[in-house]
Design an enzyme around this catalytic site. Sequence first.
Site, short mmCIF file in Angstrom:
data_model
loop_
_atom_site.label_atom_id
_atom_site.label_comp_id
_atom_site.label_asym_id
_atom_site.label_seq_id
_atom_site.Cartn_x
_atom_site.Cartn_y
_atom_site.Cartn_z
N GLY A 15 0.80 -1.23 0.00
CA GLY A 15 0.00 0.00 0.00
C GLY A 15 0.83 1.27 0.00
N THR A 18 -0.53 4.13 -2.50
CA THR A 18 -1.80 4.68 -2.01
C THR A 18 -1.57 5.65 -0.87
OG1 THR A 18 -3.02 2.68 -2.65
CG2 THR A 18 -4.03 4.09 -0.99
N TYR A 46 9.39 -11.90 -14.11
CA TYR A 46 8.50 -12.82 -13.42
C TYR A 46 8.34 -14.14 -14.17
CZ TYR A 46 7.23 -9.38 -9.89
OH TYR A 46 7.27 -8.49 -8.84
N ASP A 85 7.39 7.14 -2.55
CA ASP A 85 6.90 5.78 -2.25
C ASP A 85 7.99 4.73 -2.43
OD1 ASP A 85 7.05 5.52 -5.03
OD2 ASP A 85 5.09 4.57 -5.23
#
Length: 210
Positions: A15, A18, A46, A85
């Site tokens: 998160g 956000t 990935y 972030d």
Amino acid sequence: MKYHFITIEGNIGAGKTTLAHLLSKKLNARLILEEFADNPFLPRFYENPKQYAFPLELFFMAERFKQLKEMLHTNDLFQTVTVSDYLFTKCLLFAKVNLPEEEFRLYQKLFDIIHQQLIFPDILIYLHSPVNKLQANIKKRNRGYEQHIPDEYLINIQETYTSYIKQKNIKTIIVDASNADFLSNDLHVQVILDALEKDYDEGQHLITLP
């Protein structure tokens, strides 16, 4: 605001973005978001981690350095607080998990050369979530290449982060984000804002959300 450069970190799906968006609005802060979508190696990593880990991590390091260098050295008279972030050291932590030993040593040499040119955040907010919560968030945001991340990989990332924070004794607010819902619960965001009003010693300071 006591802190002018605030960085939010945490595992995949914790998160971070956000919360960074919400804090930047509340604090009228400049926002720095990781541009992970621009990394052409991410979906390939990935699918085939061994083949694409090194170019993946090199690309991330170059892009993060360029972004932080440009943003943090540009004065803004109207925004004295910056919220990011990601922590630049994230490069090294993920590389430690993803790269074999010889490649990691080379990567670390490059990292050591450039990271000294960047400003370190005044405080780190680390969102700590259990793996089942991370997996639920990953599925909810529905990025195709993330849908098959093993629990073991998330556990490894989590352990690498917590080990680094403890070892370096960084000034860190560790948030128990087990029940975090920053988008729908204003009180959860307010708890973080209240925490940022306090002075902290170096080290880890745990807070829980109601």
